[in-house]
Write a protein that holds these residues in place. Structure first.
Motif, mmCIF file in Angstrom:
data_model
loop_
_atom_site.group_PDB
_atom_site.id
_atom_site.type_symbol
_atom_site.label_atom_id
_atom_site.label_comp_id
_atom_site.label_asym_id
_atom_site.label_seq_id
_atom_site.Cartn_x
_atom_site.Cartn_y
_atom_site.Cartn_z
ATOM 1 N N LEU A 140 0.854 -1.175 0.000
ATOM 2 C CA LEU A 140 0.000 0.000 0.000
ATOM 3 C C LEU A 140 0.895 1.231 0.000
ATOM 4 O O LEU A 140 1.790 1.352 0.830
ATOM 5 C CB LEU A 140 -0.884 -0.002 1.250
ATOM 6 C CG LEU A 140 -1.631 1.282 1.551
ATOM 7 C CD1 LEU A 140 -2.790 1.456 0.571
ATOM 8 C CD2 LEU A 140 -2.150 1.272 2.974
ATOM 9 N N ALA A 141 0.696 2.123 -0.941
ATOM 10 C CA ALA A 141 1.457 3.382 -0.966
ATOM 11 C C ALA A 141 0.669 4.392 -0.150
ATOM 12 O O ALA A 141 -0.353 4.894 -0.592
ATOM 13 C CB ALA A 141 1.644 3.869 -2.398
ATOM 14 N N ALA A 142 1.117 4.633 1.052
ATOM 15 C CA ALA A 142 0.452 5.602 1.924
ATOM 16 C C ALA A 142 1.438 6.714 2.260
ATOM 17 O O ALA A 142 2.476 6.464 2.879
ATOM 18 C CB ALA A 142 -0.038 4.920 3.189
ATOM 19 N N TYR A 143 1.123 7.903 1.812
ATOM 20 C CA TYR A 143 1.965 9.072 2.060
ATOM 21 C C TYR A 143 1.217 10.050 2.952
ATOM 22 O O TYR A 143 0.006 10.216 2.812
ATOM 23 C CB TYR A 143 2.305 9.786 0.749
ATOM 24 C CG TYR A 143 3.356 9.095 -0.074
ATOM 25 C CD1 TYR A 143 4.694 9.439 0.044
ATOM 26 C CD2 TYR A 143 3.020 8.096 -0.972
ATOM 27 C CE1 TYR A 143 5.669 8.819 -0.719
ATOM 28 C CE2 TYR A 143 3.980 7.464 -1.737
ATOM 29 C CZ TYR A 143 5.300 7.824 -1.608
ATOM 30 O OH TYR A 143 6.257 7.210 -2.356
ATOM 31 N N SER A 144 1.931 10.706 3.834
ATOM 32 C CA SER A 144 1.339 11.775 4.629
ATOM 33 C C SER A 144 2.253 12.992 4.561
ATOM 34 O O SER A 144 3.432 12.888 4.217
ATOM 35 C CB SER A 144 1.140 11.331 6.084
ATOM 36 O OG SER A 144 2.381 11.006 6.667
ATOM 37 N N ASN A 145 1.681 14.130 4.870
ATOM 38 C CA ASN A 145 2.428 15.398 4.917
ATOM 39 C C ASN A 145 3.170 15.724 3.623
ATOM 40 O O ASN A 145 4.312 16.179 3.654
ATOM 41 C CB ASN A 145 3.387 15.417 6.104
ATOM 42 C CG ASN A 145 2.646 15.334 7.413
ATOM 43 O OD1 ASN A 145 1.635 16.001 7.596
ATOM 44 N ND2 ASN A 145 3.122 14.504 8.320
ATOM 45 N N ILE A 146 2.523 15.501 2.484
ATOM 46 C CA ILE A 146 3.103 15.920 1.204
ATOM 47 C C ILE A 146 2.907 17.438 1.131
ATOM 48 O O ILE A 146 1.769 17.920 1.050
ATOM 49 C CB ILE A 146 2.414 15.239 0.010
ATOM 50 C CG1 ILE A 146 2.509 13.713 0.128
ATOM 51 C CG2 ILE A 146 3.014 15.728 -1.298
ATOM 52 C CD1 ILE A 146 1.622 12.959 -0.851
ATOM 53 N N PRO A 147 4.002 18.218 1.174
ATOM 54 C CA PRO A 147 3.849 19.674 1.234
ATOM 55 C C PRO A 147 3.608 20.310 -0.138
ATOM 56 O O PRO A 147 4.260 19.970 -1.116
ATOM 57 C CB PRO A 147 5.193 20.129 1.818
ATOM 58 C CG PRO A 147 6.165 19.083 1.373
ATOM 59 C CD PRO A 147 5.395 17.786 1.302
ATOM 60 N N ILE A 148 2.655 21.227 -0.163
ATOM 61 C CA ILE A 148 2.297 21.949 -1.377
ATOM 62 C C ILE A 148 2.452 23.445 -1.114
ATOM 63 O O ILE A 148 2.007 23.956 -0.079
ATOM 64 C CB ILE A 148 0.834 21.652 -1.803
ATOM 65 C CG1 ILE A 148 0.589 20.143 -1.958
ATOM 66 C CG2 ILE A 148 0.457 22.424 -3.059
ATOM 67 C CD1 ILE A 148 1.362 19.477 -3.071
#
Length: 175
Positions: A140-148
């Motif tokens: 499972l590709a789970a990402y958090s806090n990807i900054p924009i």
């Protein structure tokens, strides 16, 4: 009688296999890509022009982590793209240009997953445009806090002084 008993055992095993396959497939269809948007509203302070010959800076940038995205892509669904567009309120001025970019990868526990694209400013329009991609490999590709980060450009003395508002909308979908 023995052959009838073997037939029932084989049929029972067949039924158990079919039930297991149905359970696995129902999990595949229920698994979905998810996207959660966090962060805070961005208010741009445009200074007043107080003397002749001075002008606005024209381009303003938010904090590098103004928006934080969390995304998950189940392995069986493979890859996903995160797209973005803006929704203007009725007073939005067409000379103002909103852009967005990804300033980092965020955090993930998935070693073989990847996130790519979106590190240069993407001009936002009223329709979705791809910002970046996520690839799920063996997990499972789970990402958090990807900054924009957001950028506002096109600010000029010819735009009437007013409060302009817009919403930035992110979506996740299959590639």
């Amino acid at each position: 009688m023995k052959s009838h008993s073997r037939f029932l055992q084989k049929k029972s095993l067949h039924n158990k296999c079919m039930i297991l396959i149905l359970i696995i497939w129902s999990g595949v269809f229920k698994a979905q890509r998810t996207l959660t948007v966090g962060g805070s509203n961005w208010t741009v302070s445009i200074p007043s022009i107080t003397e002749a010959g001075s002008n606005y800076a024209g381009t303003y940038e938010s904090a590098t982590n103004q928006i934080l995205l969390a995304a998950s892509v189940p392995l069986l669904l493979g890859n996903a793209k995160v797209s973005v567009h803006y929704q203007a309120n009725p007073t939005w001025h067409n000379s103002l240009v909103l852009s967005a970019k990804r300033t980092g990868d965020g955090t993930t526990a998935c070693v073989l997953c990847s996130i790519s694209g979106g590190t240069a400013y993407q001009t936002l329009t009223l329709t979705d445009a791809e910002l970046f991609r996520i690839t799920a490999t063996l997990a499972l590709a789970a990402y958090s806090n990807i900054p924009i980060q957001l950028q506002l450009s096109g600010v000029s003395v010819i735009i009437p002084s007013a409060t302009y508002q817009s919403s930035v909308v992110f979506t996740i979908s299959a590639i």
